[in-house]
Design an enzyme around this catalytic site. Structure first.
Site, short mmCIF file in Angstrom:
data_model
loop_
_atom_site.label_atom_id
_atom_site.label_comp_id
_atom_site.label_asym_id
_atom_site.label_seq_id
_atom_site.Cartn_x
_atom_site.Cartn_y
_atom_site.Cartn_z
CG ASP A 30 -47.87 -13.40 28.75
OD1 ASP A 30 -47.67 -14.60 29.03
OD2 ASP A 30 -46.99 -12.69 28.20
C1 BGC Z 1 -44.58 -15.19 27.91
C2 BGC Z 1 -45.54 -15.74 26.87
C3 BGC Z 1 -45.65 -17.24 27.02
C4 BGC Z 1 -46.08 -17.58 28.43
C5 BGC Z 1 -46.24 -19.06 28.70
C6 BGC Z 1 -44.89 -15.69 29.30
O1 BGC Z 1 -43.85 -15.37 30.16
O2 BGC Z 1 -44.62 -13.78 27.87
O3 BGC Z 1 -45.08 -15.40 25.59
O4 BGC Z 1 -46.55 -17.75 26.08
O5 BGC Z 1 -45.10 -17.07 29.32
O6 BGC Z 1 -45.02 -19.71 28.76
#
Ligand code: BGC
Length: 729
Positions: free
Chosen positions: A282
């Site tokens: 993530d």
């Molecule tokens: C989220 C993810 C997301 C990523 C990219 C993170 O804060 O937890 O679900 O895909 O950001 O935007």
């Protein structure tokens, strides 16, 4: 908030179409690509693994290292950015494209900034409420198509953490509280998405079940609980859906960050489940170089802080074997070939907003759950209605959507609410209701003044009151109680009009202290770009509701496993909590004290009566169950439509394991959705996967089907199972 009448929305969508066309001509003027080396890896008849091996033989060391990390989030990827959450640089001389990654949980995120449009689908929890595997596929396929239309080749959708905590701000992005339902739906979502030649993803692996301290908290639980709850959902999605990617989560699990957790990544995901794709972190969830690389992380996002130069040095220092780097690269390349993004790169096309809206409406109609319907209040009969009051939640113009990285932009409009703020979409319940009852006087009241709302309700034949609960990534709800004194609003309307219908637009469960006083209630979740139209079709009976709850609704917070969300008391005040700041909370543990008792299993085991049970959902017709026959590997049951109109029933099979298993009272093992004409009956035979009757034996590190008595239950909800049969193994 952005309120846009539908007509304006469509004009803006059309304008977006024109902008996208001009974008396409700009693409055509780009300088010619460098010459691409052709080789045997271009042979599409070869396996993705073989093709990956062959192309790797041509790659320099530096080229390999470019594939294992992103180039910065969003626009920080510079000219390479397509406007999505990240870019992994490709290798043009070998014909390997940049990976363009876009958040796409409920539709493609951040389209408007580039003059594009994306369809807002009903939230994922609504998708789960359809219990319909074909619809989950369709949901994924639509997102896949719109990703390609916008020249993305990787999805960051596929959220499937279990709803352990009904106040989690991201529940709307997930598939409910049951691992088998979430896993099966998640698998079909991925298959649909990947059918469009886009790399699919499931996230956030694992146990990222609350937003409070989501990037700090250390989740603590035993292996049996791990494997039988959230990880079972991932196991089913990974083995049946074959996603190209799995995103590891922000939190720690039993002391190790999820993205450097050898048990989660190497031992289980890759070894036990045979996952062939690659693990990405993530955004900012990588915390080390050698530890993460050796634990199974294959790609750091959004940048190369740990997997850039630091990884090269770690290889030189002998801390990470070169074989591990080759494994990372092989996984990424075989996924690119398997998904078809090398052979069939997205060329870019204008999104069709009308086709998307039709799919969205179809799903919304099947996702809505009729919770209560006293005295046949619904469906409404337009001919008998002289006046209708529509009250609250911007129901004159809009429907609500969920916030954070799952936020879709409203048509032609950048969300003005800021990250995590409430964004309303142009679909007007008021207009859609008015269109169904052209002769009735339909009056709207904003619901901000209780006396005024009660006055409008009193003067009408029927009052439809909308309540909403905005949720977003980045924060949890402090309580199940609806915000902004909406309970008082419902109370005032219900006291004024005995024909009060409540429509809930929520991210997950809500408390309903007024439920005994209203005649009907319907949960539409965040219903998507045609939410108003879908709702009107249900209210007036053009569509017979068939959705069933994929989560339990508790009466109040007091009935939940945790009275308050762990860590909420440690949080910074909201002003300081914006993004980075939330990481500064002190370290804390999240103890899953409920263990195996997630969702309905908690209510069953603790003898607590839910407000609405998992699997509950009413129809305008009725169904009778008979003739249950059970064996260990399949169950058959006959369902008859005993009412006066066609309808679909979601037939649910639960099983109680032998006492020696020490499991909660029952678990979902199979279901089917069957459509029946009035008087029609069908016998359905549902296979039962032995794993769903098994327990995870920690000592043996495997699933075990215990000998003893298995009791199967059949019915229309987890608390309404008129039939049962015992099978001895
Ligand atoms: C989220 C993810 C997301 C990523 C990219 C993170 O804060 O937890 O679900 O895909 O950001 O935007």
């Amino acid at each position: 908030m952005s309120h846009c009448p539908r007509s304006k929305g469509l004009q803006l969508a059309a304008a977006a179409v024109l902008v996208a066309f001009s974008g396409a001509s700009a693409l055509a003027q780009r300088p010619a690509r460098p010459e691409v080396l052709k080789g045997p890896w271009n042979d599409k008849t070869m396996s993705p693994d073989r093709r990956a091996d062959l192309i790797m033989e041509q790659m320099t060391l530096d080229e390999k290292f470019t594939l294992v990390h992103g180039t910065g989030g969003f626009e920080s990827s510079g000219a390479r950015s397509n406007g999505g959450a990240g870019v992994v640089a490709g290798i043009p001389r070998l014909g390997l494209p940049d990976l363009q990654l876009a958040d796409s949980a409920v539709g493609v995120r951040a389209a408007a900034g580039r003059g594009r449009y994306a369809t807002l689908l009903p939230s994922s929890i609504g998708e789960a409420a359809t219990w319909d595997l074909k619809l989950a596929y369709k949901y994924g396929a639509l997102i896949g198509r719109e990703l390609r239309d916008q020249q993305y080749n990787v999805s960051l959708g596929g959220g499937m953490d279990l709803m352990r905590e009904p106040r989690n701000g991201r529940n709307f992005e997930y598939l409910g509280e049951d691992p088998v339902l979430a896993g099966k739906m998640g698998a079909q979502f991925v298959r649909g998405l990947q059918s469009q030649n886009v790399i699919g993803d499931v996230k956030h692996y694992a146990f990222n079940d609350q937003e409070t301290g989501s990037s700090i908290g250390n989740v603590q639980l035993d292996k049996r609980t791990m494997r039988e709850t959230d990880m079972l959902a991932f196991e089913i999605a990974v083995t049946e859906g074959q996603p190209g990617m799995v995103m590891c989560s922000y939190n720690k699990v039993n002391g190790d960050w999820a993205c450097e957790n050898d048990y989660l990544l190497n031992a289980v995901l890759k070894k036990a489940w045979g996952f062939q794709g690659f693990v990405i972190s993530d955004w900012g969830a990588t915390h080390s170089t050698a530890k993460a690389a050796n634990a199974g992380l294959d790609n750091e996002e959004a940048d190369g802080r740990f997997f850039g130069d630091a990884l090269k040095k770690a290889v030189e220092a002998g801390e990470v074997p070169m074989a591990r780097i080759n494994d990372m690269v092989h996984r990424i390349l075989r996924t690119e070939f398997a998904a078809g993004i090398v052979d069939d790169p997205p060329r870019g096309r204008v999104v069709d907003p009308f086709a998307g809206a039709d799919v969205s409406q179809d799903i919304a109609e099947q996702a809505s759950v009729l919770l209560k319907n006293s005295g046949g209040q619904l469906p409404l009969k337009a001919a008998g209605l002289k006046s209708i009051a529509v009250i609250g939640s911007h129901a004159d113009t809009s429907v609500l959507s969920g916030g954070g990285s799952a936020q879709v932009d409203p048509p032609g409009d950048l969300p003005k609410a800021g990250w995590g703020g409430a964004v309303w979409f142009p679909s007007s319940p008021l207009k859609a209701i008015g269109a169904k009852a052209p002769k009735a006087k339909v009056v709207f009241d904003a619901g901000t003044d209780l006396a005024a709302a009660a006055g409008v309700a009193k003067a009408a034949d029927v009052a439809i009151v909308f309540v909403s609960q905005h949720t977003s990534e980045g924060r949890d709800l402090p309580t199940l109680t609806l915000p902004d004194k909406q309970d008082d609003l419902v109370g005032a309307v219900a006291a004024a009009n005995p024909h009060t219908i409540v429509v809930l637009e929520t991210g997950g469960p809500a408390a309903m202290p007024w439920i005994a006083k209203v005649s009907a209630a319907i949960e539409v979740w965040y219903p998507g770009i045609r939410g108003g139209e879908a709702l009107a079709n249900i209210l007036f009976g053009d569509v017979n509701p068939s959705g069933k709850l994929p989560v339990s609704f508790a009466v109040s917070d007091a009935d939940l496993p945790h009275l308050a969300i762990p860590g909420m008391d440690l949080q910074r005040p909201p002003a300081a909590a914006a993004n980075g700041e939330r990481r500064r909370m002190p370290d804390f543990n999240i103890d899953y004290t409920e263990g195996l008792k997630v969702g309905y299993k908690w209510f069953d085991a603790e003898g607590k009566e839910p407000l609405f049970a998992f699997g509950h959902g009413l129809s305008y017709t009725s169904f009778a169950y008979s003739g249950l026959k059970a064996a260990m590997d399949s169950v058959s049951v006959t369902v008859r439509n005993t009412g006066k109109r066609e309808g679909a029933e979601i037939v649910q099979i639960y099983a109680a394991l032998p006492a020696a298993a020490k499991e909660p009272p029952k678990r979902l093992v199979a279901w089917d959705k069957i459509r029946l004409a009035p008087g029609e009956q069908k016998t359905v035979t549902l296979p039962v996967d032995p794993k769903f009757l098994s327990i995870f034996n920690e000592q043996k590190d495997g699933w075990e089907l215990l000998p003893g008595e298995y009791k199967f239950f059949a019915g229309g909800s987890s608390r309404n199972t008129p039939l049962s049969a015992v099978v001895t193994k």
